[in-house]
Design a protein around this motif. Sequence first.
Motif, mmCIF file in Angstrom:
data_model
loop_
_atom_site.group_PDB
_atom_site.id
_atom_site.type_symbol
_atom_site.label_atom_id
_atom_site.label_comp_id
_atom_site.label_asym_id
_atom_site.label_seq_id
_atom_site.Cartn_x
_atom_site.Cartn_y
_atom_site.Cartn_z
ATOM 1 N N GLN B 22 -0.385 -6.173 7.896
ATOM 2 C CA GLN B 22 0.428 -5.006 8.246
ATOM 3 C C GLN B 22 1.152 -4.466 7.014
ATOM 4 N N CYS B 23 1.286 -3.149 6.983
ATOM 5 C CA CYS B 23 2.022 -2.484 5.905
ATOM 6 C C CYS B 23 2.769 -1.297 6.480
ATOM 7 N N PHE B 90 -1.800 -6.442 -1.887
ATOM 8 C CA PHE B 90 -0.633 -5.589 -2.037
ATOM 9 C C PHE B 90 -0.891 -4.241 -1.397
ATOM 10 N N CYS B 91 0.096 -3.802 -0.639
ATOM 11 C CA CYS B 91 0.107 -2.448 -0.112
ATOM 12 C C CYS B 91 1.045 -1.634 -0.998
ATOM 13 N N ALA B 92 0.735 -0.376 -1.194
ATOM 14 C CA ALA B 92 1.577 0.492 -2.006
ATOM 15 C C ALA B 92 1.610 1.887 -1.403
ATOM 16 N N SER B 93 2.616 2.646 -1.783
ATOM 17 C CA SER B 93 2.689 4.031 -1.331
ATOM 18 C C SER B 93 3.181 4.905 -2.471
ATOM 19 N N SER B 94 2.909 6.193 -2.353
ATOM 20 C CA SER B 94 3.400 7.139 -3.356
ATOM 21 C C SER B 94 3.505 8.515 -2.739
ATOM 22 N N TYR B 95 4.276 9.350 -3.401
ATOM 23 C CA TYR B 95 4.259 10.764 -3.095
ATOM 24 C C TYR B 95 2.841 11.257 -3.383
ATOM 25 N N GLY B 96 2.422 12.321 -2.701
ATOM 26 C CA GLY B 96 1.058 12.770 -2.913
ATOM 27 C C GLY B 96 0.925 14.241 -3.215
#
Lengths: 111, 117
Positions: B22-23, B90-96
């Motif tokens: 889960q992320c 690893f899960c990651a996120s960013s502005y897109g």
Amino acid sequence: GQQVMQIPQYQHVQEGEDFTTYCNSSTTLSNIQWYKQRPGGHPVFLIQLVKSGEVKKQKRLTFQFGEAKKNSSLHITATQTTDVGTYFCAGRSGGANNLFFGTGTRLTVIP
Amino acid sequence: NAGVTQTPKFRILKIGQSMTLQCTQDMNHNYMYWYRQDPGMGLKLIYYSVGAGITDKGEVPNGYNVSRSTTEDFPLRLELAAPSQTSVYFCASSYGGRALIGSYEQYFGPGTRLTVT
């Protein structure tokens, strides 16, 4: 396929010595990012370089992007024990919708 | 803000079992990513998503599936686990925005250490 290589793989320095890691790509990069990962931790963003020949500084850290946008370096002046960790570069080339990470340089600082 | 959270922190699977990693992110980022990191290696992109309902393969997608039904959540599914899937995920996120992935700073979760025996 695109490859991003980093050297050296490991570096041991005495506290106070300088440290440099180099990142080389087989293709021209649109941008390059640098991350630091402490032992047992997760990558943390340090900086992004976009322009050819760009140089950016963060306190004791100096980042450079090569003129041909195929290589980059991270230099740390007067290392401290808090600098311990693995430093990764990550680059994206052209229209590729992907970010390729280098294999990292693990820095050990001996007090 | 909690940032990017991942569960579980550790998991041991037997060969052939399945599981979902889960992320969740609370930064309202459009872009989310799943990476795997093998010992002494860099991160390799498994799948990514540029928004709810949109996913695409990364460098090493075989053996994995993803879905993105909400902006916040991006679960990674392992079907028929194999020893080669032993890794840290690893899960990651960013502005897109409209940019290609890799154009913005990525925020990483703490990781899930998975062992398949």
